[in-house]
Design a protein around this motif. Structure first.
Motif, PDB file in Angstrom:
ATOM      1  N   TYR A 267       0.853  -1.187   0.000  1.00 32.49           N
ATOM      2  CA  TYR A 267       0.000   0.000   0.000  1.00 32.49           C
ATOM      3  C   TYR A 267       0.893   1.242   0.000  1.00 32.49           C
ATOM      4  CZ  TYR A 267      -3.806  -3.121   1.338  1.00 32.49           C
ATOM      5  OH  TYR A 267      -4.725  -4.134   1.360  1.00 32.49           O
ATOM      6  N   LEU A 268       0.671   2.110  -0.961  1.00 32.09           N
ATOM      7  CA  LEU A 268       1.401   3.377  -0.997  1.00 32.09           C
ATOM      8  C   LEU A 268       0.866   4.317   0.076  1.00 32.09           C
ATOM      9  CD1 LEU A 268       1.423   3.715  -4.855  1.00 32.09           C
ATOM     10  CD2 LEU A 268       3.495   3.879  -3.451  1.00 32.09           C
ATOM     11  N   LEU A 269       1.770   4.965   0.793  1.00 32.49           N
ATOM     12  CA  LEU A 269       1.373   5.923   1.814  1.00 32.49           C
ATOM     13  C   LEU A 269       1.495   7.356   1.322  1.00 32.49           C
ATOM     14  CD1 LEU A 269       3.051   4.379   5.003  1.00 32.49           C
ATOM     15  CD2 LEU A 269       0.699   4.091   4.192  1.00 32.49           C
ATOM     16  N   GLU A 270       2.691   7.753   0.925  1.00 33.82           N
ATOM     17  CA  GLU A 270       2.900   9.127   0.469  1.00 33.82           C
ATOM     18  C   GLU A 270       4.235   9.246  -0.241  1.00 33.82           C
ATOM     19  OE1 GLU A 270       4.306  11.918   3.828  1.00 33.82           O
ATOM     20  OE2 GLU A 270       2.986  10.487   4.838  1.00 33.82           O
ATOM     21  N   VAL A 271       4.421  10.380  -0.897  1.00 32.34           N
ATOM     22  CA  VAL A 271       5.696  10.689  -1.542  1.00 32.34           C
ATOM     23  C   VAL A 271       6.285  11.905  -0.843  1.00 32.34           C
ATOM     24  CG1 VAL A 271       4.620  12.164  -3.306  1.00 32.34           C
ATOM     25  CG2 VAL A 271       6.844  11.123  -3.758  1.00 32.34           C
ATOM     26  N   ASN A 272       7.591  11.886  -0.657  1.00 34.63           N
ATOM     27  CA  ASN A 272       8.293  13.000  -0.022  1.00 34.63           C
ATOM     28  C   ASN A 272       9.236  13.621  -1.044  1.00 34.63           C
ATOM     29  OD1 ASN A 272       7.773  12.620   3.155  1.00 34.63           O
ATOM     30  ND2 ASN A 272       7.981  10.613   2.199  1.00 34.63           N
ATOM     31  N   THR A 273       8.992  14.865  -1.410  1.00 35.53           N
ATOM     32  CA  THR A 273       9.806  15.508  -2.438  1.00 35.53           C
ATOM     33  C   THR A 273      11.032  16.215  -1.868  1.00 35.53           C
ATOM     34  OG1 THR A 273       8.356  17.449  -2.330  1.00 35.53           O
ATOM     35  CG2 THR A 273       7.877  15.803  -4.035  1.00 35.53           C
ATOM     36  N   VAL A 274      11.049  16.475  -0.550  1.00 33.66           N
ATOM     37  CA  VAL A 274      12.252  16.992   0.122  1.00 33.66           C
ATOM     38  C   VAL A 274      12.399  16.212   1.432  1.00 33.66           C
ATOM     39  CG1 VAL A 274      13.507  19.014   0.973  1.00 33.66           C
ATOM     40  CG2 VAL A 274      11.816  19.295  -0.846  1.00 33.66           C
ATOM     41  N   PRO A 275      12.904  14.974   1.352  1.00 35.93           N
ATOM     42  CA  PRO A 275      13.023  14.144   2.558  1.00 35.93           C
ATOM     43  C   PRO A 275      14.115  14.639   3.497  1.00 35.93           C
ATOM     44  CG  PRO A 275      13.242  12.842   0.529  1.00 35.93           C
ATOM     45  CD  PRO A 275      13.359  14.288   0.154  1.00 35.93           C
ATOM     46  N   GLY A 276      14.126  14.081   4.701  1.00 35.16           N
ATOM     47  CA  GLY A 276      15.163  14.405   5.667  1.00 35.16           C
ATOM     48  C   GLY A 276      16.544  14.090   5.128  1.00 35.16           C
ATOM     49  N   MET A 277      17.526  14.936   5.473  1.00 31.19           N
ATOM     50  CA  MET A 277      18.877  14.774   4.936  1.00 31.19           C
ATOM     51  C   MET A 277      19.958  14.940   6.002  1.00 31.19           C
ATOM     52  SD  MET A 277      19.542  13.799   1.855  1.00 31.19           S
ATOM     53  CE  MET A 277      21.085  14.564   1.349  1.00 31.19           C
ATOM     54  N   THR A 278      19.680  14.486   7.210  1.00 32.71           N
ATOM     55  CA  THR A 278      20.789  14.362   8.147  1.00 32.71           C
ATOM     56  C   THR A 278      21.562  13.104   7.760  1.00 32.71           C
ATOM     57  OG1 THR A 278      19.620  12.966   9.752  1.00 32.71           O
ATOM     58  CG2 THR A 278      19.340  15.354   9.965  1.00 32.71           C
ATOM     59  N   GLU A 279      22.731  12.930   8.324  1.00 32.89           N
ATOM     60  CA  GLU A 279      23.546  11.780   7.932  1.00 32.89           C
ATOM     61  C   GLU A 279      22.938  10.462   8.390  1.00 32.89           C
ATOM     62  OE1 GLU A 279      27.717  12.030   7.973  1.00 32.89           O
ATOM     63  OE2 GLU A 279      27.779  14.207   8.050  1.00 32.89           O
ATOM     64  N   THR A 280      21.929  10.503   9.262  1.00 34.52           N
ATOM     65  CA  THR A 280      21.264   9.275   9.708  1.00 34.52           C
ATOM     66  C   THR A 280      19.834   9.182   9.173  1.00 34.52           C
ATOM     67  OG1 THR A 280      20.594  10.376  11.771  1.00 34.52           O
ATOM     68  CG2 THR A 280      22.657   9.131  11.800  1.00 34.52           C
ATOM     69  N   SER A 281      19.449  10.060   8.251  1.00 29.89           N
ATOM     70  CA  SER A 281      18.110  10.004   7.658  1.00 29.89           C
ATOM     71  C   SER A 281      17.988   8.820   6.707  1.00 29.89           C
ATOM     72  CB  SER A 281      17.805  11.309   6.924  1.00 29.89           C
ATOM     73  OG  SER A 281      17.732  12.399   7.818  1.00 29.89           O
ATOM     74  N   LEU A 282      16.760   8.567   6.243  1.00 28.49           N
ATOM     75  CA  LEU A 282      16.487   7.372   5.450  1.00 28.49           C
ATOM     76  C   LEU A 282      17.150   7.397   4.082  1.00 28.49           C
ATOM     77  CD1 LEU A 282      12.744   7.005   6.451  1.00 28.49           C
ATOM     78  CD2 LEU A 282      14.606   5.476   7.113  1.00 28.49           C
TER      79      LEU A 282
END
Length: 306
Positions: A267-282
């Protein structure tokens, strides 16, 4: 590298409910660019007059603004009007991607899998209807403000009282709220780079769901990459992620989030066009599994503006 990129504005912070996350992401990106020899400068629209960005000699922008004003097409439209190249998706796909309801409606039109849902408008909601809504959505729902990210304002509701309370909280962030049928299963995310899927990540939390606390505060949340899927399952997931990204019109980089139920349905939940960008982000976790360092990932994203 300086000659290639010129003077680069790293836009982060802003005024959205995701400001703190954006500050962390933006500082990580800024430091990576500086380490790479790029003439990069941090710009926080909350304190800096971005109308002067062109006059100040900036030639391109790396957008690390999460949430409203940065992920919803507003800053993209502003930069487009100034003819300044920027990272990530364009105006229309950013606006659609920020709207969870419109995103789901487009996916439905393309026959892509997403949970049953209802849209609740604050001014039209009547508490007496809560029981009927739950019955129509299989008895339990996920409550989501339509225009927020980072799981802000989200909650699970299994009875009318919980639903009313969750809606009251969600309405503090948005006048429109999405209710999705609750999916029991595992959550996955697929990061996108130049239109292609990076290795999937599976998130495990002891919380009811992968909420703000699990994302940014917990030390117990587990991130599995490789995610444990078979090659066949990964191929199916990656193709679905690429199709979901493309149908919204997204480009450059981003992230698509999924649930998989006990019957192994996606099941698709959502799209993130500017996701998190710390060095431990996904996204950096996925890039690392693909052999791409954080600094190289940041440069690869910026290269999309050339």
């Amino acid at each position: 590298m300086k000659n290639d990129f010129g003077k680069v504005a790293v836009l982060f912070g802003g005024n959205s409910a995701e400001r703190e996350v954006s500050l962390n992401s933006g500082n990580a990106v800024l430091n990576a660019l500086i380490r790479g020899g790029v003439d990069a400068h941090g710009i926080d629209p909350k304190f800096n007059d971005i109308s002067q960005i062109k006059a100040q000699g900036f030639e391109r922008a790396f957008i690390v603004l999460h949430g409203r004003g940065g992920e919803d097409g507003v800053i993209q439209g502003f930069l487009s009007a100034l003819n300044i190249p920027f990272t990530g998706s364009d105006v229309s796909s950013s606006a659609i991607g920020m709207d969870k309801a419109k995103t789901k409606q487009i996916w439905q039109c393309y026959g892509l899998p997403t949970a049953n849902y209802q849209i609740i408008v604050k001014e039209n909601f009547e508490s007496a209807s809560a029981a009927d809504i739950l019955e129509q959505l299989s008895g339990a729902v996920m409550v989501k403000p339509i225009h927020e990210g980072s799981s802000i304002g989200m909650a699970k509701a299994e009875n009318p009282e919980q639903l009313i309370a969750a809606l009251e909280e969600a309405f503090k962030f948005d006048d429109k709220v999405l209710l999705e049928s609750w999916i029991t299963g595992d959550e996955f995310t697929v990061s996108m780079l130049n239109g292609k899927a990076l290795p999937a990540v599976s998130m495990k939390t002891t919380n009811q769901f992968y909420d703000y606390q699990a994302k940014y505060q917990s030390t117990e949340t587990q991130y599995l990459c490789p995610c444990g899927l078979s090659d066949e399952e990964l191929t199916e997931l990656n193709l679905l992620a690429e199709e979901a990204f493309k149908t919204i019109g997204c480009s450059g980089w981003g992230r698509v989030d999924f649930m998989r139920d006990s019957d192994k349905n996606w099941y698709l939940l959502e799209v993130n066009t500017v996701p998190g960008m710390t060095e431990t982000s996904l996204v950096p976790k996925a890039a690392k599994e693909a052999g791409i360092s954080f600094d190289q990932l940041v440069l690869d994203i910026l290269k999309q503006t050339l």
